[in-house]
Scaffold this motif. Structure first.
Motif, short mmCIF file in Angstrom:
data_model
loop_
_atom_site.label_atom_id
_atom_site.label_comp_id
_atom_site.label_asym_id
_atom_site.label_seq_id
_atom_site.Cartn_x
_atom_site.Cartn_y
_atom_site.Cartn_z
N GLN A 1 7.53 10.48 -4.91
CA GLN A 1 7.35 11.07 -3.58
C GLN A 1 8.64 11.01 -2.76
O GLN A 1 9.00 11.97 -2.07
CB GLN A 1 6.24 10.35 -2.83
N LYS B 1 2.11 6.90 3.68
CA LYS B 1 1.61 8.23 3.99
C LYS B 1 2.78 9.21 3.99
O LYS B 1 3.93 8.83 4.12
CB LYS B 1 0.94 8.23 5.36
N GLU B 2 2.45 10.49 3.89
CA GLU B 2 3.50 11.53 3.91
C GLU B 2 4.34 11.43 5.18
O GLU B 2 5.56 11.58 5.14
CB GLU B 2 2.89 12.93 3.78
N SER B 3 3.69 11.18 6.30
CA SER B 3 4.41 11.09 7.58
C SER B 3 5.37 9.90 7.57
O SER B 3 6.47 9.97 8.12
CB SER B 3 3.43 10.96 8.74
N GLU B 4 4.97 8.80 6.91
CA GLU B 4 5.83 7.62 6.84
C GLU B 4 7.02 7.88 5.91
O GLU B 4 8.13 7.41 6.17
CB GLU B 4 5.02 6.42 6.34
N THR C 1 0.85 -1.19 0.00
CA THR C 1 0.00 0.00 0.00
C THR C 1 0.89 1.24 0.00
O THR C 1 1.99 1.21 0.54
CB THR C 1 -0.92 -0.01 1.24
#
Length: 210
Positions: free
Chosen positions: A151, A117-120, A114
């Motif tokens: 990203q 996330k941005e934080s990850e 998956t």
């Protein structure tokens, strides 16, 4: 540093004094690991194509859980993730490993299923070399892998976990990922020899031979 692709999601990362092998596969994949030795073996999840630690000699330290580890010249951080888009309900958990060694930072995404996330992504820090699954089926597909590469913005991205001639897993070919990245026609190379001083300034896709 020398990086050699052994097949599936398995790489040999050889530093000046420390050798790391990622996700060693069992013979039932149809692939051959060969005679390998290492100081450290990382295991992203407990599936046979990724956890054949007995296939690696040299009494390596096995790292298979989230956390921070300092072993030899390497600092390794394991970050919890999932093997599927249902928070692990289908295929279980996955560990993303970041390895800092010889002034380089390598990120092996394991069987990430998956998007992060941005934080990850921020937790990963600055990644020099990214090893990303691209073959769909049990991990990211080509389009999702390409989006994640953009990203993370590594200097080098090495695709993994795609269909190989002898692999009996049902995976997509690497060409789909290369098309998503706009890098069709790349000639695979036997290994990657890299230092901090010769990292590319913009993201470069490298396909390694098995």
């Amino acid at each position: 540093m020398e990086i050699k692709y052994l097949g599936h999601s398995c790489f040999r990362i050889k530093g000046k004094n420390t050798t790391v092998i990622t996700d060693p596969f069992s013979p039932d994949t149809g692939l051959t690991l060969g005679k390998q030795t290492a100081n450290i073996v990382t295991v992203s999840h407990q599936h046979a194509g990724h956890n054949h630690t007995e296939g690696v000699g040299g009494t390596p330290r096995i790292v298979s859980r989230p956390g921070e580890y300092e072993i030899g010249d390497a600092i390794i951080i394991g970050q919890a993730a999932f093997h599927d888009a249902e928070k692990g309900l289908i295929r279980g958990k996955n560990v993303v490993f970041v390895v800092a060694m010889d002034e380089l930072t390598i990120c092996h995404l394991g069987d990430l299923g998956t998007p992060l996330k941005e934080s990850e992504i921020e937790e990963l820090g600055k990644v020099d070399i990214l090893m990303v699954p691209v073959g769909d089926m049990s991990a990211l597909n080509a389009a999702a892998a390409a989006r994640l590469v953009r990203q993370i913005e590594p200097a080098i991205v090495i695709p993994m976990h795609y269909q190989l001639p002898d692999n009996n897993r049902e995976l997509e070919p690497v060409g789909r990922f290369l098309s998503e990245m706009g890098t069709e026609g790349i000639v695979p190379q036997a290994k990657l020899t890299i230092t901090r001083s010769n990292l590319p300034l913009t993201t470069q896709v490298i396909v390694l031979e098995v």
